[in-house]
Write a protein that holds these residues in place. Structure first.
Motif, PDB file in Angstrom:
ATOM      1  N   LEU A 109      13.583  12.779   1.807  1.00  0.00           N
ATOM      2  CA  LEU A 109      13.949  14.183   1.660  1.00  0.00           C
ATOM      3  C   LEU A 109      13.779  14.833   3.023  1.00  0.00           C
ATOM      4  CD1 LEU A 109      11.840  14.991  -1.535  1.00  0.00           C
ATOM      5  CD2 LEU A 109      14.203  14.199  -1.442  1.00  0.00           C
ATOM      6  N   ASP A 110      14.799  15.438   3.536  1.00  0.00           N
ATOM      7  CA  ASP A 110      14.695  16.116   4.829  1.00  0.00           C
ATOM      8  C   ASP A 110      14.319  17.563   4.603  1.00  0.00           C
ATOM      9  OD1 ASP A 110      15.284  14.016   6.613  1.00  0.00           O
ATOM     10  OD2 ASP A 110      17.408  14.177   6.109  1.00  0.00           O
ATOM     11  N   ARG A 111      13.180  17.906   5.067  1.00  0.00           N
ATOM     12  CA  ARG A 111      12.643  19.263   5.035  1.00  0.00           C
ATOM     13  C   ARG A 111      12.269  19.567   6.478  1.00  0.00           C
ATOM     14  NH1 ARG A 111      14.929  19.221   0.673  1.00  0.00           N
ATOM     15  NH2 ARG A 111      13.910  18.921  -1.297  1.00  0.00           N
ATOM     16  N   PRO A 112      11.363  20.489   6.713  1.00  0.00           N
ATOM     17  CA  PRO A 112      10.916  20.643   8.104  1.00  0.00           C
ATOM     18  C   PRO A 112      10.357  19.334   8.657  1.00  0.00           C
ATOM     19  CG  PRO A 112      10.155  22.486   6.788  1.00  0.00           C
ATOM     20  CD  PRO A 112      10.783  21.498   5.841  1.00  0.00           C
ATOM     21  N   GLU A 113       9.763  18.516   7.781  1.00  0.00           N
ATOM     22  CA  GLU A 113       9.300  17.178   8.137  1.00  0.00           C
ATOM     23  C   GLU A 113      10.002  16.196   7.217  1.00  0.00           C
ATOM     24  OE1 GLU A 113       5.013  16.574   8.191  1.00  0.00           O
ATOM     25  OE2 GLU A 113       4.803  18.730   8.021  1.00  0.00           O
ATOM     26  N   GLU A 114       9.838  14.912   7.502  1.00  0.00           N
ATOM     27  CA  GLU A 114      10.366  13.898   6.600  1.00  0.00           C
ATOM     28  C   GLU A 114       9.374  13.693   5.462  1.00  0.00           C
ATOM     29  OE1 GLU A 114      10.894  10.329   8.825  1.00  0.00           O
ATOM     30  OE2 GLU A 114      12.749  11.018   9.723  1.00  0.00           O
ATOM     31  N   TYR A 115       9.891  13.594   4.265  1.00  0.00           N
ATOM     32  CA  TYR A 115       9.097  13.265   3.086  1.00  0.00           C
ATOM     33  C   TYR A 115       9.818  12.153   2.349  1.00  0.00           C
ATOM     34  CZ  TYR A 115       6.231  17.417   3.637  1.00  0.00           C
ATOM     35  OH  TYR A 115       5.359  18.354   4.121  1.00  0.00           O
ATOM     36  N   TYR A 116       9.047  11.307   1.693  1.00  0.00           N
ATOM     37  CA  TYR A 116       9.617  10.197   0.945  1.00  0.00           C
ATOM     38  C   TYR A 116       9.130  10.242  -0.490  1.00  0.00           C
ATOM     39  CZ  TYR A 116      11.094   8.239   5.379  1.00  0.00           C
ATOM     40  OH  TYR A 116      11.707   8.039   6.587  1.00  0.00           O
ATOM     41  N   VAL A 117      10.015   9.875  -1.406  1.00  0.00           N
ATOM     42  CA  VAL A 117       9.694   9.803  -2.826  1.00  0.00           C
ATOM     43  C   VAL A 117      10.149   8.440  -3.328  1.00  0.00           C
ATOM     44  CG1 VAL A 117      11.851  10.902  -3.581  1.00  0.00           C
ATOM     45  CG2 VAL A 117       9.819  11.051  -5.011  1.00  0.00           C
ATOM     46  N   ILE A 118       9.395   7.881  -4.251  1.00  0.00           N
ATOM     47  CA  ILE A 118       9.743   6.576  -4.808  1.00  0.00           C
ATOM     48  C   ILE A 118      10.937   6.725  -5.751  1.00  0.00           C
ATOM     49  CG2 ILE A 118       8.185   6.701  -6.794  1.00  0.00           C
ATOM     50  CD1 ILE A 118       7.442   3.725  -6.144  1.00  0.00           C
ATOM     51  N   PRO A 177       0.807  -1.226   0.000  1.00  0.00           N
ATOM     52  CA  PRO A 177       0.000   0.000   0.000  1.00  0.00           C
ATOM     53  C   PRO A 177       0.845   1.282   0.000  1.00  0.00           C
ATOM     54  CG  PRO A 177      -0.856  -1.554   1.606  1.00  0.00           C
ATOM     55  CD  PRO A 177       0.437  -2.122   1.096  1.00  0.00           C
ATOM     56  N   ILE A 178       1.933   1.287   0.746  1.00  0.00           N
ATOM     57  CA  ILE A 178       2.813   2.457   0.780  1.00  0.00           C
ATOM     58  C   ILE A 178       3.422   2.693  -0.598  1.00  0.00           C
ATOM     59  CG2 ILE A 178       5.028   3.315   1.658  1.00  0.00           C
ATOM     60  CD1 ILE A 178       4.234   1.977   4.372  1.00  0.00           C
ATOM     61  N   MET A 179       3.892   1.640  -1.213  1.00  0.00           N
ATOM     62  CA  MET A 179       4.506   1.782  -2.533  1.00  0.00           C
ATOM     63  C   MET A 179       3.499   2.236  -3.579  1.00  0.00           C
ATOM     64  SD  MET A 179       7.685   1.349  -2.083  1.00  0.00           S
ATOM     65  CE  MET A 179       8.317   1.110  -3.745  1.00  0.00           C
ATOM     66  N   ARG A 180       2.262   1.744  -3.505  1.00  0.00           N
ATOM     67  CA  ARG A 180       1.217   2.183  -4.441  1.00  0.00           C
ATOM     68  C   ARG A 180       0.986   3.684  -4.325  1.00  0.00           C
ATOM     69  NH1 ARG A 180      -1.956  -2.403  -2.503  1.00  0.00           N
ATOM     70  NH2 ARG A 180      -1.818  -4.061  -4.029  1.00  0.00           N
ATOM     71  N   VAL A 181       0.830   4.163  -3.100  1.00  0.00           N
ATOM     72  CA  VAL A 181       0.559   5.598  -2.887  1.00  0.00           C
ATOM     73  C   VAL A 181       1.714   6.442  -3.422  1.00  0.00           C
ATOM     74  CG1 VAL A 181       0.307   7.396  -1.118  1.00  0.00           C
ATOM     75  CG2 VAL A 181      -1.052   5.309  -0.983  1.00  0.00           C
ATOM     76  N   LEU A 182       2.938   6.077  -3.093  1.00  0.00           N
ATOM     77  CA  LEU A 182       4.084   6.852  -3.576  1.00  0.00           C
ATOM     78  C   LEU A 182       4.188   6.802  -5.098  1.00  0.00           C
ATOM     79  CD1 LEU A 182       6.740   5.966  -0.870  1.00  0.00           C
ATOM     80  CD2 LEU A 182       5.696   8.202  -1.282  1.00  0.00           C
ATOM     81  N   TYR A 183       3.921   5.649  -5.676  1.00  0.00           N
ATOM     82  CA  TYR A 183       3.983   5.488  -7.127  1.00  0.00           C
ATOM     83  C   TYR A 183       2.925   6.359  -7.804  1.00  0.00           C
ATOM     84  CZ  TYR A 183       3.896   3.132 -11.676  1.00  0.00           C
ATOM     85  OH  TYR A 183       3.933   2.846 -13.016  1.00  0.00           O
ATOM     86  N   GLN A 184       1.705   6.285  -7.305  1.00  0.00           N
ATOM     87  CA  GLN A 184       0.619   7.037  -7.919  1.00  0.00           C
ATOM     88  C   GLN A 184       0.759   8.544  -7.699  1.00  0.00           C
ATOM     89  OE1 GLN A 184      -2.866   5.146  -6.326  1.00  0.00           O
ATOM     90  NE2 GLN A 184      -2.788   3.504  -7.828  1.00  0.00           N
ATOM     91  N   ALA A 185       1.296   8.938  -6.559  1.00  0.00           N
ATOM     92  CA  ALA A 185       1.440  10.364  -6.265  1.00  0.00           C
ATOM     93  C   ALA A 185       2.470  11.017  -7.181  1.00  0.00           C
ATOM     94  CB  ALA A 185       1.838  10.573  -4.805  1.00  0.00           C
ATOM     95  N   GLY A 186       3.591  10.343  -7.359  1.00  0.00           N
ATOM     96  CA  GLY A 186       4.654  10.903  -8.191  1.00  0.00           C
ATOM     97  C   GLY A 186       5.370  12.090  -7.565  1.00  0.00           C
ATOM     98  N   VAL A 187       5.074  12.352  -6.308  1.00  0.00           N
ATOM     99  CA  VAL A 187       5.719  13.444  -5.567  1.00  0.00           C
ATOM    100  C   VAL A 187       6.097  12.918  -4.182  1.00  0.00           C
ATOM    101  CG1 VAL A 187       4.464  15.286  -6.765  1.00  0.00           C
ATOM    102  CG2 VAL A 187       3.505  14.314  -4.679  1.00  0.00           C
ATOM    103  N   ALA A 188       6.882  13.691  -3.465  1.00  0.00           N
ATOM    104  CA  ALA A 188       7.281  13.307  -2.113  1.00  0.00           C
ATOM    105  C   ALA A 188       6.101  13.497  -1.159  1.00  0.00           C
ATOM    106  CB  ALA A 188       8.465  14.152  -1.659  1.00  0.00           C
ATOM    107  N   LEU A 189       5.913  12.536  -0.268  1.00  0.00           N
ATOM    108  CA  LEU A 189       4.836  12.572   0.712  1.00  0.00           C
ATOM    109  C   LEU A 189       5.388  12.302   2.105  1.00  0.00           C
ATOM    110  CD1 LEU A 189       2.139  10.419  -1.122  1.00  0.00           C
ATOM    111  CD2 LEU A 189       2.184  12.905  -0.924  1.00  0.00           C
ATOM    112  N   SER A 190       4.738  12.865   3.092  1.00  0.00           N
ATOM    113  CA  SER A 190       5.087  12.577   4.479  1.00  0.00           C
ATOM    114  C   SER A 190       4.440  11.261   4.896  1.00  0.00           C
ATOM    115  CB  SER A 190       4.588  13.697   5.391  1.00  0.00           C
ATOM    116  OG  SER A 190       3.165  13.653   5.478  1.00  0.00           O
ATOM    117  N   PRO A 191       4.959  10.619   5.934  1.00  0.00           N
ATOM    118  CA  PRO A 191       4.315   9.399   6.421  1.00  0.00           C
ATOM    119  C   PRO A 191       2.838   9.608   6.748  1.00  0.00           C
ATOM    120  CG  PRO A 191       6.496   9.593   7.374  1.00  0.00           C
ATOM    121  CD  PRO A 191       6.221  10.888   6.649  1.00  0.00           C
ATOM    122  N   GLY A 251      -6.326   4.960  -5.473  1.00  0.00           N
ATOM    123  CA  GLY A 251      -5.840   6.256  -5.913  1.00  0.00           C
ATOM    124  C   GLY A 251      -5.162   7.066  -4.844  1.00  0.00           C
ATOM    125  N   TYR A 252      -5.065   8.338  -5.106  1.00  0.00           N
ATOM    126  CA  TYR A 252      -4.320   9.278  -4.273  1.00  0.00           C
ATOM    127  C   TYR A 252      -5.202  10.454  -3.907  1.00  0.00           C
ATOM    128  CZ  TYR A 252      -1.087  13.036  -3.191  1.00  0.00           C
ATOM    129  OH  TYR A 252      -0.459  14.074  -2.589  1.00  0.00           O
TER     130      TYR A 252
END
Length: 91
Positions: A61-70, A11-25, A88-89
């Motif tokens: 990606l380290d920003r003010p929060e953690e974000y992850y990108v596939i 499920p995590i990989m699907r969301v990151l794949y479909q989003a195509g952008v960095a997301l926080s947990p 979907g997203y």
């Protein structure tokens, strides 16, 4: 099942794949809950993301929060091992 794979991995990989952008947990959990009804806890999500990062499937990606990108490796996993269109997203 490989050591890095948990029930939350696909499920995590699907969301990151479909989003195509960095997301926080938190964003990842929100999207899984919206489309799948049941989502992993934030702790399980963070632990899974750390394991996926160690496998080169996501990048943090380290920003003010953690974000992850596939990564390309992670996208290959989604395209060959799981159904990328399962849900979907939500932004």
């Amino acid at each position: 099942m490989p050591e890095w794979k948990t029930d939350a991995t696909d499920p995590i990989m699907r969301v990151l794949y479909q989003a195509g952008v960095a997301l926080s947990p938190h964003s990842i959990v929100t999207n899984i809950k919206e489309y799948a009804g049941e989502a992993p806890s934030i702790v399980e999500t963070q632990e899974t993301l750390e394991a996926l990062e160690a496998e080169g499937m996501v990048r943090r990606l380290d920003r003010p929060e953690e974000y992850y990108v596939i990564t390309d490796h992670g996208a290959d996993y989604v395209e060959t091992e799981i159904d990328a269109e399962a849900f979907g997203y939500v932004d």
